[in-house]
Scaffold this motif. Sequence first.
Motif, short mmCIF file in Angstrom:
data_model
loop_
_atom_site.label_atom_id
_atom_site.label_comp_id
_atom_site.label_asym_id
_atom_site.label_seq_id
_atom_site.Cartn_x
_atom_site.Cartn_y
_atom_site.Cartn_z
N ILE A 25 0.83 -1.20 0.00
CA ILE A 25 0.00 0.00 0.00
C ILE A 25 0.87 1.25 0.00
O ILE A 25 0.55 2.25 -0.64
N GLY A 26 1.98 1.21 0.71
CA GLY A 26 2.90 2.34 0.75
C GLY A 26 2.50 3.45 1.70
O GLY A 26 2.73 4.63 1.42
N ILE A 27 1.90 3.10 2.85
CA ILE A 27 1.52 4.11 3.84
C ILE A 27 1.98 3.67 5.23
O ILE A 27 2.17 2.48 5.48
N LYS A 28 2.16 4.66 6.11
CA LYS A 28 2.41 4.40 7.53
C LYS A 28 1.18 4.84 8.31
O LYS A 28 0.50 5.80 7.93
N PHE B 24 4.48 7.04 1.32
CA PHE B 24 5.71 6.90 0.55
C PHE B 24 5.52 7.42 -0.87
O PHE B 24 4.40 7.49 -1.39
N ASP B 25 6.65 7.79 -1.50
CA ASP B 25 6.58 8.34 -2.86
C ASP B 25 5.97 7.36 -3.85
O ASP B 25 5.31 7.75 -4.81
N ILE C 296 1.89 18.95 0.11
CA ILE C 296 2.97 18.99 -0.86
C ILE C 296 4.17 18.29 -0.23
O ILE C 296 4.56 18.60 0.90
N ARG C 297 4.76 17.35 -0.94
CA ARG C 297 5.88 16.58 -0.39
C ARG C 297 7.07 16.59 -1.33
O ARG C 297 6.93 16.69 -2.55
N ILE D 262 6.74 16.77 4.30
CA ILE D 262 5.36 16.97 3.88
C ILE D 262 4.84 18.27 4.47
O ILE D 262 4.85 18.46 5.69
N PHE D 263 4.41 19.18 3.60
CA PHE D 263 3.82 20.45 4.03
C PHE D 263 2.31 20.41 3.84
O PHE D 263 1.82 20.04 2.77
N ASP D 264 1.56 20.77 4.89
CA ASP D 264 0.13 21.02 4.74
C ASP D 264 -0.02 22.51 4.46
O ASP D 264 0.31 23.35 5.31
#
Length: 372
Positions: A17-20, A34-35, A93-94, A165-167
């Motif tokens: 899945i590529g997520i934490k 993840f990218d 934005i990452r 990662i910027f919100d």
Amino acid sequence: MGIIKIRANKPTPDSKIGIKYLSDGMEMTITGIFDDSIFTSTDLKVGHEVVRINESSVYGKPLEWIRDKLASIEDEVELDVKVHEDTKNYIQIRATKPSPDSKLGIKFVAGEESVVITGIMQDSIFSSTRLKVGHEIFLINGTPVDGNGKEWVTTMLSSIPDTIIFDVKNTWTASVKLITVGKEVAPENTRVGGSDKVRLLLRCVLNASRTEVPLFFVGHGIPIDEWERIYDAIDGDLVPAIGESRHIDDAARKTVARYWEIQMSRSTLNDRPAKDPREAEMFKMSQTATTMVNTCTLVATNVLSYVSSIVAPYSVRCELDLEEYELKKYSYKNQKKAFKAKRVNGIKFIPVVQRVIPDAMVLPLDMAELVL
């Protein structure tokens, strides 16, 4: 708060899945993307709270159950995510550092509530992303930046070894808000029924100060004299128009609502006469309120054109910030009809292109510029 569905497809049944994520036993919180994640190009963000996976609730489920559930899905993964009203207009934005000690290649100023981007170098790790000068950053890798200051931001960014990662809030809105300034006894003919009626006196104010340039404009290099012209146009023309429109519209809608409350309490709909003479009054009040809303929109359009000419050279565009609402019905015969209207809340300012602020730009003393 609402729930949105975010979907992504696995290329193969055993794809990652590529997520934490973490779980507190009630909800699943996304802590990393993840990218190469299947959710990279979706609206899933770090900090999102997941309540269901493919219609199965995560409430009370341990991390092992979540892991096994995601692994068992062979094709489409559907996450039900909580969305708060104040974060719907934010984007994430990452960018990834080539090495833990790499420079980011950005300039920024740190305010009380956010960090504002004032420059992006050509070799910045964010040069190929959607990050723009003027963007306001509220979260860094899920951590709020408000009240932490420039030293904390610098340390935070330097301590991240890989993906940042910027919100980001993509706009700044010069909105107009209503404040209560007093009370008055309303004349007898302003409402239907009742006596000794008291109504609030409302006044509009601009949610900014004339003597302090908003950080969004600081990021775009807009000087104090240009900001004063913008402020005077909005405060002198738009604010009074919105105030008068809201005052009349509020009075009309309360009057109509009170009228129908009284009518409904007196008889059933089947006993209601085909035509009520007081409906003419309701119709007139609704017309007056609609006229004021339209007049306000015309004034706002003129202000918008003037302000646009000021901010355009600084790579900023603007548009009206509109609110849609439902008009109260004035007629018994028209009770099944829905009438929608839009009214002006203010002017929204949006970045157009990336710009690098010259090093010689002078910033206020309490907004020391940092280069990373």
